[in-house]
Scaffold this motif. Structure first.
Motif, PDB file in Angstrom:
ATOM      1  N   ASN A 338      -0.036  44.840   1.438  1.00 42.03           N
ATOM      2  CA  ASN A 338      -0.910  44.233   2.443  1.00 42.03           C
ATOM      3  C   ASN A 338      -1.315  45.246   3.502  1.00 42.03           C
ATOM      4  O   ASN A 338      -1.084  45.055   4.695  1.00 42.03           O
ATOM      5  CB  ASN A 338      -0.250  43.007   3.087  1.00 42.03           C
ATOM      6  N   ASP A 341      -5.386  43.548   7.490  1.00 42.89           N
ATOM      7  CA  ASP A 341      -5.073  42.149   7.725  1.00 42.89           C
ATOM      8  C   ASP A 341      -4.845  41.428   6.402  1.00 42.89           C
ATOM      9  O   ASP A 341      -5.571  41.633   5.435  1.00 42.89           O
ATOM     10  CB  ASP A 341      -6.213  41.467   8.476  1.00 42.89           C
ATOM     11  N   GLY A 343      -1.714  39.311   3.722  1.00 42.99           N
ATOM     12  CA  GLY A 343      -0.371  39.432   3.187  1.00 42.99           C
ATOM     13  C   GLY A 343      -0.417  39.975   1.778  1.00 42.99           C
ATOM     14  O   GLY A 343      -1.486  40.076   1.175  1.00 42.99           O
ATOM     15  N   GLY A 456       1.572  42.467   8.158  1.00 45.37           N
ATOM     16  CA  GLY A 456       0.483  41.589   7.759  1.00 45.37           C
ATOM     17  C   GLY A 456      -0.575  41.400   8.823  1.00 45.37           C
ATOM     18  O   GLY A 456      -0.846  42.286   9.631  1.00 45.37           O
ATOM     19  N   TYR A 457      -1.139  40.213   8.820  1.00 49.51           N
ATOM     20  CA  TYR A 457      -2.276  39.918   9.691  1.00 49.51           C
ATOM     21  C   TYR A 457      -1.890  40.099  11.155  1.00 49.51           C
ATOM     22  O   TYR A 457      -0.871  39.595  11.599  1.00 49.51           O
ATOM     23  CB  TYR A 457      -2.732  38.480   9.447  1.00 49.51           C
ATOM     24  N   SER A 571      11.172  44.128   6.395  1.00 50.62           N
ATOM     25  CA  SER A 571      10.553  42.808   6.360  1.00 50.62           C
ATOM     26  C   SER A 571      11.442  41.834   7.134  1.00 50.62           C
ATOM     27  O   SER A 571      12.631  42.097   7.337  1.00 50.62           O
ATOM     28  CB  SER A 571      10.395  42.328   4.911  1.00 50.62           C
TER      29      SER A 571
END
Length: 941
Positions: A338, A341, A343, A456-457, A571
């Motif tokens: 990702n 932006d 996932g 991610g985003y 993560s």
């Protein structure tokens, strides 16, 4: 002239596009010009109805008839559903009141939200989600077309007639009213076009005229007037083009201008394709890149079905798509990284399905790998033809650099259960809005999870989260001078600390063989502005010693002293563990990453959460003192995470990692309790109502599973329960549960069950819905067939040794020794001394060498003897083949990505080998091998 503006400046549109927008073109009419003609025709409709009736399971394990029944059931639900209603709390910055926006579909325009113009609530109403205005139109209209039942068309017509009464088909508040066409316009124009075309025979002349006028004035004309506001390489441009193409074909039988508009849509599509990566890939990343290209898939489908003459499929951008998506696909997770932006996603399913139907065996293989070789969308259902699909694993090397978009992929071919690293440096010169400040960043995946991750985003509303999700501090790159003041500041990007440009990084070098991959990126320019040179050099080199580990070498140089901070992002589902000084484990759900961090200048390493963005998980930093030049050497060795209980974090140690808690109003009820615990440092507490779900494990029907956890309660009326939940396709299909228990001291709760028919996964659930409090600790599971990842054995290296000057290292794994040295003075590693006149050299040895790598040099020496010698400096790799006494050679003069290897005629080298060499190959061509005595062999072309 009409121009389309990109972030590179104006790009003059084609003459046809200009004339079309001016209404002066009269292109030739080709293809079908009778209803229906969008995505299907009267000629293809009988075959589509036959697919809907076909209940025979095909060779891919499903029937199109069953898929159609699911679509029809959805349409049936929309027949009786309440009028479409949407409600959203428009997010804003902390401290400001929440603005609730809601609307029920009617003739009235949706309400304005001028006080919050930066949020687009109309987008959700029209994006093709599980339920939206456009989703209802698609399913109802297709249901009418296939069944002939008028009720579907009438219900869809009711929706469309409401839309014809609106003043416009874009949110008048979004962007302060300056936007005349946006994502909402593209989606609604396309789907009203579907209805108009597919249900045309149910419309009176007056109804048809009203709807056609709305499509043209509120849709097509708005798109033509405002499309130039979007850079052609972005998803907004694609969605508008998709709407234009489908609507143009829909009205073309009744309005001759449709010929011009479909030509315009095709030219716009080619213009966007022209601005994709020239060596492959989409600039907006897998997430928004999928939105872009799968929107253009509607254009491709539409002109194909309507038989409109076009050359879109000849475009080189489409020709490289299979290489881009397959190279980016993680070996076990089956997702793309990702970057930017979004996932991790199995991207581009509609585009790849089109290419697969046109005969691309690699595209069909990709769909099979990502579980998209199906008809789960209306678009795939319409175009599906099983006889044209032939999945075949590609033969091209998936380790690949995509320089234009700034990606490089290091991987061990198509082997499952092997590490994978995705590197990003760039784009070199395109400032793409959905990209992040992440040049020279990377992500590392093993066994289906990202151990080095991207968050991610970006968060656009909470400043600390905005800084962390978009900035260098939240990516696995380098930040300067992380101080308390910097952490407290919400300035992003911050000159003097961060990368301040999304563009400017560059992949400078790339080299790939079956035994070693190498990439080099340069990111210095991303830290500087026109007046300040903050960073003079940030070179990152990564080598993949297949299939075991990665070595990362960083060199940074600045005009003024700084502390340098190498960041590694975990993560949210992972935890860090310090094993010893500057030696860390990153523990995921299935895998573990062993990390060694070194610097000749000295470092301190630590793990922390970014203040105000703790939900994104930990990150590691290796930090230097104030310097003007620094080097980092990082070794990363992925392996399965071993646990006696299967579960990751069975004792709720310090966090919920490994567990999913009940969200929304129950979320605050979940507490990591450090006062009450059975063992370790903490337990998982639930105050009143909530649950903890463990990670899921794969099971087969009939397989025995056991689960257990220790429970304690206080003030409980009924007590807590424990479940084994069975899952299929992400949905629960049953469970085994314990009785309700309310022990006031720790009591072990155990349960056992057989996986039912259809079960694919199982998880353990600790639930509490009662008065008082429940605690859970020391959970575990047992599966009759251990998970596949636990059957993989990758022991830690027996030995890891670093040269004192930071210019070399050696590792030993199961009797195999790997070494890496930099060019310069002799490097002592273990019992040997190595030297090279190249920039780097590496080797893998058992009793004798298994492979050798020399970069930009002419010799590799061990203990004064020449192990490898070439006539002139070059980059060369030798590796032993599957056949005894066989070696392979790959050499290049230039490490620039995509540079051609040297031909066999230019190969001339001498190599020491205890094992005799009788055959050598450069590609498919055999080389000459001469025994020169004293275990030295001459290999020439």
């Amino acid at each position: 002239m009409i121009s389309i503006v990109t972030r590179q400046g104006p790009v003059i549109a084609t003459t046809l596009l200009t004339l079309t927008m001016m209404g002066c073109a009269e292109p030739d009419r080709t293809g079908v010009t009778e209803h229906p003609c969008v995505l299907l025709t009267a000629e293809t409709l009988p075959a589509l109805k036959a697919k809907a009736a076909d209940m025979t399971e095909n060779r891919f394990g499903f029937s199109t008839g069953e898929a159609w029944q699911q679509f029809k059931a959805k349409a049936d639900g929309f027949l009786t559903a309440e009028p479409y209603h949407y409600r959203v709390n428009i997010p804003t910055k902390p401290g400001l009141p929440v603005l609730t926006w809601e609307y029920t579909l009617s003739d009235e325009n949706p309400p304005r939200h001028d006080e919050r113009p930066s949020y687009p609530p109309w987008t959700a109403m029209f994006q093709e989600r599980s339920d939206s205005i456009t989703t209802r139109l698609k399913y109802l209209s297709l249901a009418y077309l296939i069944t002939g039942e008028r009720a579907y068309a009438d219900r869809a017509k009711r929706i469309v007639m409401h839309l014809t009464h609106w003043d416009q088909w874009t949110d008048p508040s979004y962007g302060g009213g300056k936007i005349k066409a946006c994502l909402d316009t593209g989606h609604v124009t396309k789907c009203v076009g579907f209805f108009y075309d597919w249900c045309f025979d149910t419309l009176t002349p007056r109804e048809a005229a009203t709807i056609r006028e709305a499509i043209i004035e509120k849709g097509i004309m708005a798109i033509l007037a405002d499309a130039s506001r979007y850079p052609p390489e972005t998803n907004g441009f694609a969605v508008l083009t998709s709407g234009l193409a489908c609507a143009a074909l829909a009205v073309r039988p009744d309005d001759a201008r449709g010929d011009e508009w479909i030509q315009t849509a095709m030219e716009m599509t080619k213009q966007s394709f022209d601005l994709g990566g020239s060596d492959g890939g989409a600039f907006e990343g897998p997430g928004y890149g999928t939105y872009l290209l799968d929107s253009f898939a509607n254009v491709l489908d539409a002109v194909t079905a309507a038989q409109v003459e076009n050359d879109l499929f000849d475009h080189p951008f489409l020709a490289t798509m299979d290489q881009y998506v397959i190279s980016n696909l993680t070996p076990d997770g089956r997702v793309m990284p990702n970057f930017a932006d979004g996932g991790p996603t199995a991207g581009y399913p509609e585009t790849m399905a089109i290419l697969a139907q046109r005969g691309s065996t690699a595209s069909a293989w990709y769909l099979e790998q990502t579980h998209n070789l199906n008809v789960d969308t209306i678009y795939r259902f319409i175009r599906f033809d099983a006889d044209k699909l032939n999945p075949v694993q590609p033969t091209f090397n998936p380790s690949r650099a995509f320089v234009d978009i700034g990606y490089a992929i290091l991987r061990d071919g198509y082997e499952p259960h092997t590490p994978y690293l995705a590197f990003k440096s760039g784009p070199p010169d395109r400032n793409i809005g959905h990209n992040h400040f992440d040049s020279n960043g990377f992500q590392l995946s093993y066994l289906g999870e990202f151990l080095i991750a991207d968050h991610g985003y970006r968060n656009s509303y909470v400043p600390p989260k905005t800084k962390f999700t978009q900035g260098a501090i939240g990516h696995s790159s380098v930040v300067l001078d992380i101080t308390d003041e910097y952490l407290a500041s919400t300035k992003s990007p911050d000159l003097g600390h961060d990368q301040i440009h999304r563009a400017g990084g560059r992949i400078e070098q790339f080299f790939s063989t079956p035994v070693l991959d190498y990439v080099q990126g340069q990111a210095a320019a991303t830290y500087n502005d026109d007046e300040h040179t903050i960073v003079e050099d940030f070179t990152r080199q990564i080598l993949y010693f297949k299939p075991y580990f990665f070595v990362m070498l960083d060199h940074l140089k600045t005009p003024d002293p700084h502390t340098f901070h190498l960041c590694l992002q975990l993560s949210p589902r992972s935890q860090s563990e310090e094993v010893e000084e500057n030696r860390w484990n990153i523990n995921g759900l299935r895998a573990q990453l062993a990390c060694w961090l070194r610097s000749p200048q000295g470092i301190t390493s630590s793990a922390q959460f970014y203040p105000g963005a703790e939900e994104y998980g930990e990150y590691l930093t290796a930090s230097t003192k104030r310097l003007t030049e620094a080097n980092f050497l990082t070794v990363m060795y992925p392996r399965p995470y071993e646990s006696d209980t299967l579960l990751r974090n069975p004792g709720f140690e310090g966090s919920y990692v490994g567990w999913t808690i009940r969200a929304n109003e129950d979320a605050p009820n979940h507490v990591i309790d450090t006062e009450v615990k059975r063992s370790g440092e903490s337990s998982g507490r639930i105050d009143g109502s909530g649950y903890y779900y463990s990670q899921k494990f794969e099971v087969k029907p009939g397989e025995k599973v056991r689960g257990w956890v220790w429970l304690r309660t206080e003030g409980s009326t009924n007590g807590g329960q424990v479940y084994l939940y069975w899952w299929k396709g992400g949905k629960s299909i049953g469970y085994v549960r314990s009785e309700r228990l309310k022990p006031t001291d720790w009591e072990k709760v155990e349960l056992e069950g057989l996986a039912p028919e259809g079960a694919e996964q199982v998880c353990l659930a600790c639930t509490y819905h009662d008065t008082g409090v429940g605690w859970y600790d020391d959970a575990g599971m047992w599966l009759e067939t251990p998970p596949e990842f636990l059957q993989i054995k990758r022991p830690l290296p027996e030995m890891v040794q670093f040269a004192p000057a930071g210019d070399g290292l050696t590792l030993a794994i199961e009797g195999v020794e790997f070494g890496l040295i930099k060019g310069g003075p002799e490097v002592k590693l273990g019992d040997h001394a190595f030297a090279t006149d190249g920039t780097l050299a590496a080797m893998c040895a058992r009793a004798d060498w298994q492979w050798l790598y020399l970069q930009d040099g002419s010799a590799l020496l061990r203990d004064g003897g020449e192990v490898l010698k070439v006539e002139r400096p070059m980059t060369i790799c030798l590796w032993r083949g599957q056949q005894e006494r066989e070696v392979h050679v790959l050499a290049r003069d230039d490490l620039t990505p995509h540079a051609q290897p040297l031909p066999a005629t230019e190969i001339k080298l001498t190599v020491q080998s205890t094992e005799p060499i009788t055959h050598a190959f450069c590609g498919d061509q055999e080389l000459s091998v001469t025994d020169r005595g004293d275990r030295t062999w001459l290999i020439t072309g």
